[in-house]
Design a protein around this motif. Structure first.
Motif, short mmCIF file in Angstrom:
data_model
loop_
_atom_site.label_atom_id
_atom_site.label_comp_id
_atom_site.label_asym_id
_atom_site.label_seq_id
_atom_site.Cartn_x
_atom_site.Cartn_y
_atom_site.Cartn_z
N ALA A 92 41.26 39.14 45.33
CA ALA A 92 40.85 37.75 45.09
C ALA A 92 41.54 36.82 46.08
O ALA A 92 40.91 35.90 46.62
CB ALA A 92 41.16 37.35 43.66
N LYS A 93 42.81 37.04 46.32
CA LYS A 93 43.55 36.19 47.26
C LYS A 93 43.00 36.34 48.68
O LYS A 93 42.82 35.34 49.39
CB LYS A 93 45.03 36.52 47.25
CG LYS A 93 45.87 35.59 48.14
CD LYS A 93 47.33 35.90 48.08
CE LYS A 93 48.14 34.85 48.85
NZ LYS A 93 47.62 34.56 50.20
N GLU A 94 42.73 37.57 49.07
CA GLU A 94 42.20 37.80 50.42
C GLU A 94 40.85 37.11 50.60
O GLU A 94 40.59 36.46 51.62
CB GLU A 94 42.07 39.30 50.69
CG GLU A 94 41.52 39.64 52.05
CD GLU A 94 41.35 41.13 52.26
OE1 GLU A 94 40.68 41.51 53.24
OE2 GLU A 94 41.86 41.92 51.45
N LEU A 95 39.97 37.23 49.60
CA LEU A 95 38.64 36.63 49.70
C LEU A 95 38.74 35.10 49.66
O LEU A 95 38.06 34.41 50.42
CB LEU A 95 37.75 37.14 48.57
CG LEU A 95 36.28 36.72 48.60
CD1 LEU A 95 35.60 37.17 49.88
CD2 LEU A 95 35.54 37.28 47.38
N ALA A 96 39.59 34.58 48.79
CA ALA A 96 39.76 33.13 48.70
C ALA A 96 40.31 32.56 50.00
O ALA A 96 39.83 31.52 50.49
CB ALA A 96 40.68 32.79 47.54
N ASP A 97 41.30 33.22 50.57
CA ASP A 97 41.88 32.75 51.83
C ASP A 97 40.84 32.72 52.94
O ASP A 97 40.83 31.80 53.78
CB ASP A 97 43.05 33.64 52.25
CG ASP A 97 44.28 33.45 51.37
OD1 ASP A 97 44.32 32.47 50.60
OD2 ASP A 97 45.20 34.29 51.44
N ARG A 98 39.98 33.72 52.95
CA ARG A 98 38.96 33.81 53.99
C ARG A 98 37.98 32.64 53.92
O ARG A 98 37.40 32.24 54.94
CB ARG A 98 38.21 35.14 53.86
CG ARG A 98 37.35 35.52 55.06
CD ARG A 98 36.60 36.81 54.79
NE ARG A 98 37.48 37.84 54.24
CZ ARG A 98 37.05 38.85 53.50
NH1 ARG A 98 35.76 38.95 53.19
NH2 ARG A 98 37.90 39.75 53.05
N HIS A 99 37.78 32.08 52.72
CA HIS A 99 36.78 31.03 52.56
C HIS A 99 37.40 29.69 52.17
O HIS A 99 36.69 28.79 51.70
CB HIS A 99 35.73 31.47 51.53
CG HIS A 99 34.92 32.64 52.00
ND1 HIS A 99 33.85 32.49 52.85
CD2 HIS A 99 35.06 33.97 51.79
CE1 HIS A 99 33.35 33.69 53.14
NE2 HIS A 99 34.07 34.60 52.51
N GLY A 100 38.69 29.55 52.39
CA GLY A 100 39.34 28.27 52.21
C GLY A 100 39.34 27.75 50.79
O GLY A 100 39.24 26.54 50.56
#
Length: 296
Positions: free
Chosen positions: A39-47
């Motif tokens: 979740a953190k990786e995906l959230a970081d990727r999309h700001g």
């Protein structure tokens, strides 16, 4: 509309998150997943923000888009509806009829909008064709085939997920076929037959209330050269086939989000709402019961 994403798998990564970020009428508030690091990786990727607590995300948003296995989706959709969130659901709505009924009941009690992402229904050319054939009527028979090679290809296919391995083509691509046939041929009066084909392939015969019959051929284990999807109708108007191409998954999900926004705004149920998703689930369950009673 503030929206959150539930799920971090391949569909969430490839389609949901990019669409939610790019949509001008949506505020992509955050992501929750069963694996916090994903979740953190995906959230970081999309700001956007990763949430460890799903209920905290539900409190912060007006709607959720769900990209999770159907059994997990059903449980979280009930919680989201209870929190007053509109629902952009994946198909199938649930892995059981009871699960789908719980989603519908929760949505009705909360008075929220729901849209189920049957991909083909949100491709403009396909949607126009479906509406035209429903208006034409007089159909005698229909045939739908959805053949994929998710579990046939060499190497790891991104959609070779455990739930697809367990539930097979009937539950993964069967909803796509039904989402096209039902608005044209009418509701299903009875699943008259279901039989196993090679590997996970199934063949299903449906008797529709308007007098037509239809057949479904579904597989996730077809040879790569044999893959593809199509629908053919035959009736008093002749023979017609579902147009091929004309859109991609991201464009289709963008239109599904548009239609969720419209349904939430005007309060009118969408044609592909959770109740329609329940009906599809009931038909799939009837076919599954017939398959379980036959020879493998």
């Amino acid at each position: 509309m503030r929206i959150g994403l539930l799920g971090t798998g391949p569909w969430a990564q490839m389609v949901h998150a990019p669409v939610l970020e790019a949509h001008e009428a949506l505020d992509f508030v955050g992501v929750w997943g069963r694996r916090p690091e994903a979740a953190k990786e995906l959230a970081d990727r999309h700001g956007t923000r990763a949430y460890d607590d799903v209920d905290a995300l539900l409190t912060d948003v007006d709607a959720v888009a769900v990209a999770l296995p159907p059994d997990v989706q059903a449980q979280l959709a009930v919680r989201a509806a209870g929190a007053g969130c509109h629902l952009l659901l994946d198909k199938p709505v649930a892995a059981t009829v009871a699960g789908a009924r719980a989603v519908v009941r929760a949505a009705q009690e909360a008075g929220i909008a729901s849209v189920v992402f049957f991909t083909t229904r949100y491709v403009p050319e396909a949607g126009a064709w479906i509406a035209e054939q429903a208006e034409t009527g007089g159909w005698f028979t229909g045939h739908a085939q959805w053949l994929g090679d998710v579990f046939h290809s060499t190497g790891d296919h991104p959609f070779a997920t455990p739930w697809r391995g367990e539930k097979g083509a009937l539950w993964d691509v069967g909803p796509h076929a039904l989402s096209v046939l039902l608005p044209v041929l009418g509701d299903v009066r009875r699943v008259t037959a279901a039989a196993h084909g090679p590997r996970d392939t199934v063949h299903v015969v449906l008797d529709h209330v308007d007098g037509a019959s239809s057949t479904l051929t579904l597989s996730l284990t077809a040879p790569p050269a044999a893959t593809g999807a199509g629908v053919e109708l035959r009736g008093t108007a002749g023979v017609t086939r579902l147009p091929q191409g004309g859109g991609d998954a991201a464009g289709a999900l963008t239109r599904a989000a548009d239609e969720l926004l419209a349904s939430a705004r005007d309060g009118r149920p969408h044609a592909c709402d959770a109740a329609f998703g329940l009906r599809v689930t009931e038909i799939l369950a009837d076919a599954e019961a017939l398959l379980a009673g036959g020879a493998h």
